[in-house]
Scaffold this active site. Sequence first.
Site, mmCIF file in Angstrom:
data_model
loop_
_atom_site.group_PDB
_atom_site.id
_atom_site.type_symbol
_atom_site.label_atom_id
_atom_site.label_comp_id
_atom_site.label_asym_id
_atom_site.label_seq_id
_atom_site.Cartn_x
_atom_site.Cartn_y
_atom_site.Cartn_z
ATOM 1 N N VAL A 295 0.833 -1.203 0.000
ATOM 2 C CA VAL A 295 0.000 0.000 0.000
ATOM 3 C C VAL A 295 0.868 1.252 0.000
ATOM 4 O O VAL A 295 0.557 2.254 -0.673
ATOM 5 C CB VAL A 295 -0.952 -0.006 1.206
ATOM 6 N N ALA A 296 1.973 1.226 0.745
ATOM 7 C CA ALA A 296 2.852 2.391 0.810
ATOM 8 C C ALA A 296 3.475 2.703 -0.539
ATOM 9 O O ALA A 296 3.769 3.866 -0.849
ATOM 10 C CB ALA A 296 3.954 2.155 1.840
ATOM 11 N N GLU A 300 -1.976 5.652 -5.152
ATOM 12 C CA GLU A 300 -3.376 5.571 -5.566
ATOM 13 C C GLU A 300 -3.833 6.814 -6.330
ATOM 14 O O GLU A 300 -4.712 6.748 -7.173
ATOM 15 C CB GLU A 300 -4.284 5.365 -4.344
ATOM 16 N N ASP A 342 -1.255 25.056 -42.842
ATOM 17 C CA ASP A 342 -1.838 25.632 -44.045
ATOM 18 C C ASP A 342 -1.520 27.116 -44.053
ATOM 19 O O ASP A 342 -1.023 27.671 -43.066
ATOM 20 C CB ASP A 342 -3.344 25.398 -44.045
ATOM 21 N N ASP A 634 -8.389 16.793 -45.970
ATOM 22 C CA ASP A 634 -7.365 16.814 -44.921
ATOM 23 C C ASP A 634 -7.606 15.769 -43.835
ATOM 24 O O ASP A 634 -6.735 15.554 -42.986
ATOM 25 C CB ASP A 634 -7.315 18.201 -44.265
ATOM 26 N N GLU A 699 7.469 6.495 3.874
ATOM 27 C CA GLU A 699 6.423 5.536 4.200
ATOM 28 C C GLU A 699 6.961 4.117 4.304
ATOM 29 O O GLU A 699 6.449 3.306 5.081
ATOM 30 C CB GLU A 699 5.314 5.589 3.132
ATOM 31 N N THR A 729 -4.231 13.780 2.385
ATOM 32 C CA THR A 729 -3.406 14.992 2.384
ATOM 33 C C THR A 729 -2.551 15.125 1.131
ATOM 34 O O THR A 729 -2.014 16.200 0.857
ATOM 35 C CB THR A 729 -2.483 14.980 3.619
ATOM 36 N N ASP A 730 -2.430 14.043 0.339
ATOM 37 C CA ASP A 730 -1.525 14.042 -0.804
ATOM 38 C C ASP A 730 -2.150 14.610 -2.075
ATOM 39 O O ASP A 730 -1.453 15.166 -2.925
ATOM 40 C CB ASP A 730 -1.090 12.588 -1.060
#
Length: 985
Positions: A295-296, A300, A342, A634, A699, A729-730
């Site tokens: 998880v660390a 995510e 063009d 085009d 972490e 917090t991230d």
Amino acid sequence: MPTEPSNTQGHAREAEETGSTDPREPLALLFRDLRSSPQGLTEREAARRLTVYGPNALVRRGGRRWPRELAQQFTHPLALLLAFAALLAAVTGALALAVAILAVILLNALLAFVQERQAEQAVEALADFLPEQATVVRAGARRQVAATTLVPGDVLVIEEGDQVSADARLMSGGVEVDLSALTGESVPVFRSAEFADVTGPVLGARDLLFSGTACTGGQALAVVIATGMHTELGRIAALTQRTHREESPLEHQVKRVARLIAVIAVGVGLAFLPMGLAAGLSLAAAVSFAIGLLVANVPEGLLPTITLALAAGVRDLARRGAVVKRLSAVETLGSTTVICTDKTGTLTENRMRVTAVWTPAGELALDDTSPVPAGLLLLADAAATCTTADSAAGHGDPTELALLELAARVGTSCPPERRDRGRRALFRFDPHVKLMTTADERDGTVVLHSKGAPEEVLTHAVDLLDHGTERALTPADRTEVAQAVARLAGRGLRVLAVARRPLAPGQQPPADREEAEQRLCLIGLVAMADPPRPEVARAIEQAHRAGITVHVVTGDNGLTAAAVAAQVGIGHRGMRIVTGAELDAMDDDRLDALLGLGEEVIFARSSPEAKLRIADALRAEGHTVAMTGDGVNDAPALRRADIGVAMGRSGTDVAREAATMVLTDDNFATIVAAVEAGRRTYDNIRKFIVYIFSHAVPEVVPFLVFALAGGAIPLPLTVMQILAIDLGTDTLPALALGREKAEPGLMDRPPRPRDERVIQGSMLARAWGFLGLISAVLIMGGYFLTLTSGGWRPGDPTGAGTALHLTYQQATTVAWLGIVTCQIGTAFAARTEHASLRAIGVLSNPQLLVGIAFSLAVAAAIVYVPALHRLFGTAALTPAQLAIVAPFPFVVWGADELRRALVRRRAAAVPVPPPMPARPAPPAVPALPLLVAGEPGHHRLAMLLARHGWPAHRLVHALGISEHTATEIVTHARRVAAEHGHRTP
């Protein structure tokens, strides 16, 4: 490179392969092969053919299997990694977080699916060019039918204002047709049953009409030769379908990042099992903490942060006039190395304007405030009278609108209602004779007014209006006029000659065009240009500073395009003009060599296949290509280029659907602004990757310390605390870094290589070996300081019910809050890669300040709200304990600020290498003088026409030059073609 046939044998080859007819065979044979007649088909035969040939509509090959396409969005490496993180969260009991992660996966998948689905609609938009109804002759009677029911052999009635519903061969009459959607030409062309072109490009055949074009004047009957996907429009649709979008650099690199993260996360987790068992932990404890390490190491918030950062870039670009249809295209823009643009409407204002005039009195300055000469007044009045445009309504040919504007500027305006009221006859512009003539009543007398190509007007003129007096046009006069045309054409201006002939009182206008355009009196010359946009020159300079090459790919002629390109600064390392015929004759090696010279090239008279070929050649050399376009033709090139750029104002729906980016202002400067935004977005993605990766070390280190100590040191962090960081917090500070302003010098560095990795060794060294390591030392120091100040010694129990349990909870809270505060310092440090924070401003990113405030608020709640203590294993801290973590942000930021200062000083101390020797200049092409000695009337237009394939006898007829001079010009044109790789027949 195989391409769709667009040459003389295109339809003939198709006829051989499919059994269809050759549209260029004699009309009687064509009717025989089509089993039709001038009276058209019977209703029964038309119904039978509709069953055989199918509806006259554009179809898609193979439907999209959308469930599988949607399912593929869930197999993206980061999506799988996020799913694994959700599983881990569920295993650890954080069901709410697991559900939140699954919601993010679903949202990202749906967003990506919708974005890609929009890019699949280019072929469907082609159907908008087919009208709903068509007028046909069946069994000798005219009637309205649904356009989808047209079949080969139908006799089609074409009138002014109609859209052409199928490819057809003209039987009788003549029409002006707007081919801009297919060829890019802005000026309508004349098509007539009297012409019979059996050589040259199919689209240039003057007796053929094509589906999706519009009739702007005249009336004609035509026999349908192709419908649906067998038309030229259908060929382009098929070409578009076979052109698949490739994975963008960012999409490729994100997958690499996901695999790297997955390997690290799984590797660290698996490595911890034997380490934990060797340190004396139970199997259950070792497995539990291995999950914690996984998880660390799983970021995510990485995928949603990248997605939202790109979405923010999309919003910023939309505000600047660029609508991006695919999120990853924002990043791709930043790696652009070549822009193929063009000319009309992109480099220029898409507005013709008269910039110079010539009369026998000399060239006149239009901005002069002195009284307007009588000769200029007469010239402007005659030119404006010989028009059909309506300036008030904004309708009409741009050239004619420019002539009306000239008349208004000099004070002799020509209102359309007055002009049309006095008109007695109209001979529309005929490209075969290059003239247009009107008969207009003036004070009871009919006056013929003509305008057209200077060489044609000179051929039909016998007099010259010199200072208000008509006199005979002498050979010296013709030379003087030709020299004036040469000077104006050499400046890239489009030159028209204007003439008139008053008829005798009471004389009626001639019924025959040939008679009307004889014995003219030349009044003067009008030169006009589509002025460059004022902001384009600065944008071109900025693109050159950024190491971006700009090629011009246009349907216009080379001289005009080159003149406009030179005015805006294109060609700073040299410029070449390559015509469509020369490009078609090049093999791939020659084209690669041409593009490798380092010059900026003007590709004139370009076909759809040519644009595709140019894009492929550039991409094969490792370039990231942005290609502009606005017409149906085009669409394939727009899809093939890394960034297809369509015009929002003047572009077709097909081009807008096929493109990756749509310019709402049709402005080249917006492309450069988008490149700058793309570079900034890419830099910002790297900034928040450094930010996210940097706290992986603090972490992971606590788990390693716990494992290596064999449990003698209590675990400094819990899994729930790590998840609170990664998804709490991230997130907002990471998103705020995605909105960071550009560092100084962003557009002064060369484009990054196409295969450059998003994550580089220097980034990992900075994130893990510097910022992360400093943060880990700080938080472990705070953790041990809190434990030891509470009386803890190694091996002392800290579990629930023990005397040190509160001290342990406060220590873990200090460690967790230490990571949060180190994140703040890391966020400020990651805002720049090289420059100091002062250079961009400490408070210049308000979103980051808000994100930090939010992180601190979440941290305060987790630390001081009792209801959250049990969930996260935290405890309220004392002021002394808060004082431990307060300096952490300044330490982390200050250390990185010092490191960047040392890097800048070291870079400044490195001596600048001597400039690389200049690339050898390409072989010089001998220049043809503007006037050939002894030949009055020759100018550079002859050279341009020769390079477009005109033979010597045609030059003699058009320009009035001698056979000897025409032969020399054609020979010289072949030498030029040889320099470009043209295989001379």
